[in-house]
Design a protein around this motif. Structure first.
Motif, PDB file in Angstrom:
ATOM      1  N   ILE A 226      15.829 159.266 105.909  1.00  0.00           N
ATOM      2  CA  ILE A 226      16.209 158.826 107.085  1.00  0.00           C
ATOM      3  C   ILE A 226      17.351 160.104 107.379  1.00  0.00           C
ATOM      4  O   ILE A 226      18.372 159.795 106.665  1.00  0.00           O
ATOM      5  CB  ILE A 226      16.835 157.722 107.076  1.00  0.00           C
ATOM      6  N   SER A 228      20.638 161.544 108.419  1.00  0.00           N
ATOM      7  CA  SER A 228      22.018 161.260 108.824  1.00  0.00           C
ATOM      8  C   SER A 228      22.246 162.080 110.028  1.00  0.00           C
ATOM      9  O   SER A 228      22.049 163.099 110.312  1.00  0.00           O
ATOM     10  CB  SER A 228      22.863 161.455 107.556  1.00  0.00           C
ATOM     11  N   HIS A 229      23.530 161.329 110.612  1.00  0.00           N
ATOM     12  CA  HIS A 229      23.910 162.305 112.020  1.00  0.00           C
ATOM     13  C   HIS A 229      24.604 163.348 111.309  1.00  0.00           C
ATOM     14  O   HIS A 229      25.368 163.355 110.264  1.00  0.00           O
ATOM     15  CB  HIS A 229      24.911 161.354 112.541  1.00  0.00           C
ATOM     16  N   GLY A 231      27.398 166.040 110.213  1.00  0.00           N
ATOM     17  CA  GLY A 231      28.550 165.642 110.012  1.00  0.00           C
ATOM     18  C   GLY A 231      29.084 164.536 109.177  1.00  0.00           C
ATOM     19  O   GLY A 231      30.069 164.466 108.392  1.00  0.00           O
ATOM     20  N   SER A 232      27.952 163.409 108.885  1.00  0.00           N
ATOM     21  CA  SER A 232      28.226 162.491 107.953  1.00  0.00           C
ATOM     22  C   SER A 232      28.152 163.022 106.686  1.00  0.00           C
ATOM     23  O   SER A 232      27.156 163.688 106.358  1.00  0.00           O
ATOM     24  CB  SER A 232      27.248 161.421 108.356  1.00  0.00           C
ATOM     25  N   GLY A 233      29.024 162.796 105.805  1.00  0.00           N
ATOM     26  CA  GLY A 233      29.133 163.299 104.399  1.00  0.00           C
ATOM     27  C   GLY A 233      28.582 162.174 103.485  1.00  0.00           C
ATOM     28  O   GLY A 233      28.455 162.511 102.274  1.00  0.00           O
ATOM     29  N   LEU A 234      27.673 161.149 103.946  1.00  0.00           N
ATOM     30  CA  LEU A 234      27.342 160.278 103.086  1.00  0.00           C
ATOM     31  C   LEU A 234      26.026 160.770 102.473  1.00  0.00           C
ATOM     32  O   LEU A 234      25.323 161.499 103.044  1.00  0.00           O
ATOM     33  CB  LEU A 234      26.757 158.843 103.829  1.00  0.00           C
ATOM     34  N   ASP A 235      25.681 160.257 101.166  1.00  0.00           N
ATOM     35  CA  ASP A 235      24.479 160.683 100.515  1.00  0.00           C
ATOM     36  C   ASP A 235      23.373 159.616 100.280  1.00  0.00           C
ATOM     37  O   ASP A 235      22.423 159.719  99.887  1.00  0.00           O
ATOM     38  CB  ASP A 235      24.721 161.533  99.171  1.00  0.00           C
ATOM     39  N   SER A 236      23.977 158.509 100.705  1.00  0.00           N
ATOM     40  CA  SER A 236      22.811 157.400 100.578  1.00  0.00           C
ATOM     41  C   SER A 236      23.272 156.213 101.575  1.00  0.00           C
ATOM     42  O   SER A 236      24.272 156.141 102.069  1.00  0.00           O
ATOM     43  CB  SER A 236      23.032 156.578  99.118  1.00  0.00           C
ATOM     44  N   LEU A 237      22.341 155.418 101.825  1.00  0.00           N
ATOM     45  CA  LEU A 237      22.431 154.312 102.776  1.00  0.00           C
ATOM     46  C   LEU A 237      21.805 152.995 102.091  1.00  0.00           C
ATOM     47  O   LEU A 237      20.996 153.066 100.861  1.00  0.00           O
ATOM     48  CB  LEU A 237      21.204 154.533 103.868  1.00  0.00           C
ATOM     49  N   ASN A 238      22.403 151.853 102.274  1.00  0.00           N
ATOM     50  CA  ASN A 238      21.972 150.462 101.499  1.00  0.00           C
ATOM     51  C   ASN A 238      20.438 150.411 101.566  1.00  0.00           C
ATOM     52  O   ASN A 238      19.978 150.673 102.689  1.00  0.00           O
ATOM     53  CB  ASN A 238      22.743 149.533 102.241  1.00  0.00           C
TER      54      ASN A 238
ATOM     55  N   ARG B 125      29.645 151.179 106.483  1.00  0.00           N
ATOM     56  CA  ARG B 125      28.722 152.115 105.803  1.00  0.00           C
ATOM     57  C   ARG B 125      27.775 152.836 106.714  1.00  0.00           C
ATOM     58  O   ARG B 125      27.642 153.874 106.818  1.00  0.00           O
ATOM     59  CB  ARG B 125      28.031 151.650 104.658  1.00  0.00           C
ATOM     60  N   GLU B 128      28.962 155.093 109.358  1.00  0.00           N
ATOM     61  CA  GLU B 128      29.122 156.280 109.216  1.00  0.00           C
ATOM     62  C   GLU B 128      27.829 157.360 108.985  1.00  0.00           C
ATOM     63  O   GLU B 128      27.836 158.568 109.330  1.00  0.00           O
ATOM     64  CB  GLU B 128      29.990 156.532 107.711  1.00  0.00           C
ATOM     65  N   TRP B 129      26.920 156.706 108.432  1.00  0.00           N
ATOM     66  CA  TRP B 129      25.683 157.322 108.255  1.00  0.00           C
ATOM     67  C   TRP B 129      25.081 157.857 109.568  1.00  0.00           C
ATOM     68  O   TRP B 129      24.543 159.064 109.884  1.00  0.00           O
ATOM     69  CB  TRP B 129      24.490 156.663 107.637  1.00  0.00           C
ATOM     70  N   PHE B 130      25.362 157.222 110.590  1.00  0.00           N
ATOM     71  CA  PHE B 130      24.769 157.503 112.034  1.00  0.00           C
ATOM     72  C   PHE B 130      25.827 158.013 112.677  1.00  0.00           C
ATOM     73  O   PHE B 130      25.859 158.123 114.069  1.00  0.00           O
ATOM     74  CB  PHE B 130      24.038 156.286 112.682  1.00  0.00           C
ATOM     75  N   TYR B 133      32.337 156.532 114.374  1.00  0.00           N
ATOM     76  CA  TYR B 133      33.524 156.603 113.669  1.00  0.00           C
ATOM     77  C   TYR B 133      34.480 155.307 114.187  1.00  0.00           C
ATOM     78  O   TYR B 133      35.457 155.247 113.861  1.00  0.00           O
ATOM     79  CB  TYR B 133      34.113 157.735 113.439  1.00  0.00           C
TER      80      TYR B 133
END
Lengths: 260, 260
Positions: A226, A228-229, A231-238, B125, B128-130, B133
């Motif tokens: 999936i 991520s947008h 700029g989003s620094g996340l590496d995982s989603l629930n 959470r 942020e993924w999407f 902000y």
């Protein structure tokens, strides 16, 4: 009044060991108990406040046990929940084995060692929303009859079939090249929106922390992710959120094909 | 060793009243504490096992308090979690007010009385993924600094701004006809996939049981719904799951426009 034996049984059902041994599970709260009764689940104990029992006689005409009338204090003493509910019930677990011919013709989910019972319950519920009626769980996955999972399924537990089987036994039913295909979510998978999706197949979701184990990799036909947008620094989603987005996209595509 | 006063403070942070009064909150466990420290959150108490403190000196060089070394038994006695963690910390809540000019140019979320802190944390959470902000919560929504919510945000809490404001104050910034638009999810809304979506806007999600309240209806520009699969008898989807599917669809469309 609830007999000492019934109270003991109810408390024991917090533990998977006893849920497995007796093939029973506990459900608490109006919404879930009412849904399960409507679904025809077999109640072995049903305890409620006078008000609840009086107002729900239509649901109680078919059950084989005599409802136990409980005061607020008694309810509190047997309840596992922080806010005791108006009703609780012990149900027999449903019994089924996978109908492989149907599974191979439809979309299903496979869960590898999902740890959180709340995540599992949420996935069972969203599966039903998206028309997925078989979920295969590795034996290391949380128990679908854990009270927290039961709560989150909101009754879908009796309409979606949850099977506990080693993943290899499941995936060998999906030999490459498919269809039916085996899809798996990976951080480095192909963008979900650019991947061909076939509504005959199985979607593998990995453990909350570790993802899909390397041992399963050779069995995955299509690795997806999936996006991520930017700029989003996340590496995982629930994991339940990921499952929802992936299942929604499968059905959106299928809908597009059907509606032209 | 944790002083009696610190222990008392930590326990008090289970209650919103004290989190508000001191403008502090508690985070437990490696993943969340490490993420918040990396994010530059201000720690007022940090307590960890000897091993954790030894291995994380790089994270501790900038903090203003002396870490407290705790044995397993001590950790257990202050921890709110069923499995005590290697580290816990008390952080100062971030302080910000809405930058309306930015909000009007981007996509944000508005939550009306979401009750479950786990749902709220999951939404923060996935926001942020999407690339969302700003989240506006009615004062009746669960507290984002509730330990369960903090746990579910996994650190997004310091990168996504969560504002508590009456919904009317927020939505009056989005006068019809827009853009920016106000979107709301309703069981009888237009199919998400057939509705024009503009990435400048705000998506309103309603309470878990009651949905969006009738009082807000006149403020909603576009009513949307996530289609269930034909044959599924469900009438509702978990609010975090719905938020995920809707946000994913907004970003999928935007991506399509950008990539042609």
């Amino acid at each position: 009044m609830l007999s000492k034996n019934k109270q003991k049984l109810i408390r024991s059902l917090q533990q998977k060991k006893y849920r497995d041994r007796y093939s029973l599970f506990l459900a608490e709260g109006r919404k879930i108990v009412e849904e399960l009764l409507q679904e025809g689940a077999e109640a072995c104990i049903l305890a409620g406040t006078e008000k609840w029992i009086r107002e729900h006689s239509h649901l109680l005409s078919d059950i084989k046990v005599t409802p136990d009338l409980l005061g607020e204090k008694e309810m509190k003493s047997v309840s596992l929940m922080s806010t005791p509910q108006e009703v609780l019930a012990v149900f027999r677990k449903p019994d089924y084995s996978p109908a492989w011919e149907t599974v191979e013709q439809s979309l299903s989910l496979a869960l590898e060692n999902i740890q959180d019972p709340g995540n599992l319950g949420t996935i069972i519920r969203l599966a039903e929303w998206f028309g997925i009626y078989d979920i295969f769980c590795t034996p290391g996955t949380a128990d679908a009859y854990n009270p927290k999972a039961v709560q989150a399924t909101m009754g879908s537990l009796f309409r979606v079939r949850v099977h506990y089987l080693p993943m290899e036994e499941v995936l060998e039913r999906f030999p490459p090249p498919g269809p039916p295909h085996v899809y798996g979510t990976f951080p480095d998978g192909d963008c979900l929106y650019d991947t061909p999706l076939n509504y005959r197949g199985i979607i593998v979701m990995g453990n909350e922390g570790a993802g899909i184990s390397p041992a399963l990799l050779p069995r995955i036909h299509r690795k997806i992710s999936i996006p991520s947008h930017p700029g989003s620094g996340l590496d995982s989603l629930n994991v339940a959120v990921s499952a929802a987005v992936v299942c929604a996209e499968f059905r959106r595509r299928q809908r597009k094909v059907n509606h032209g």
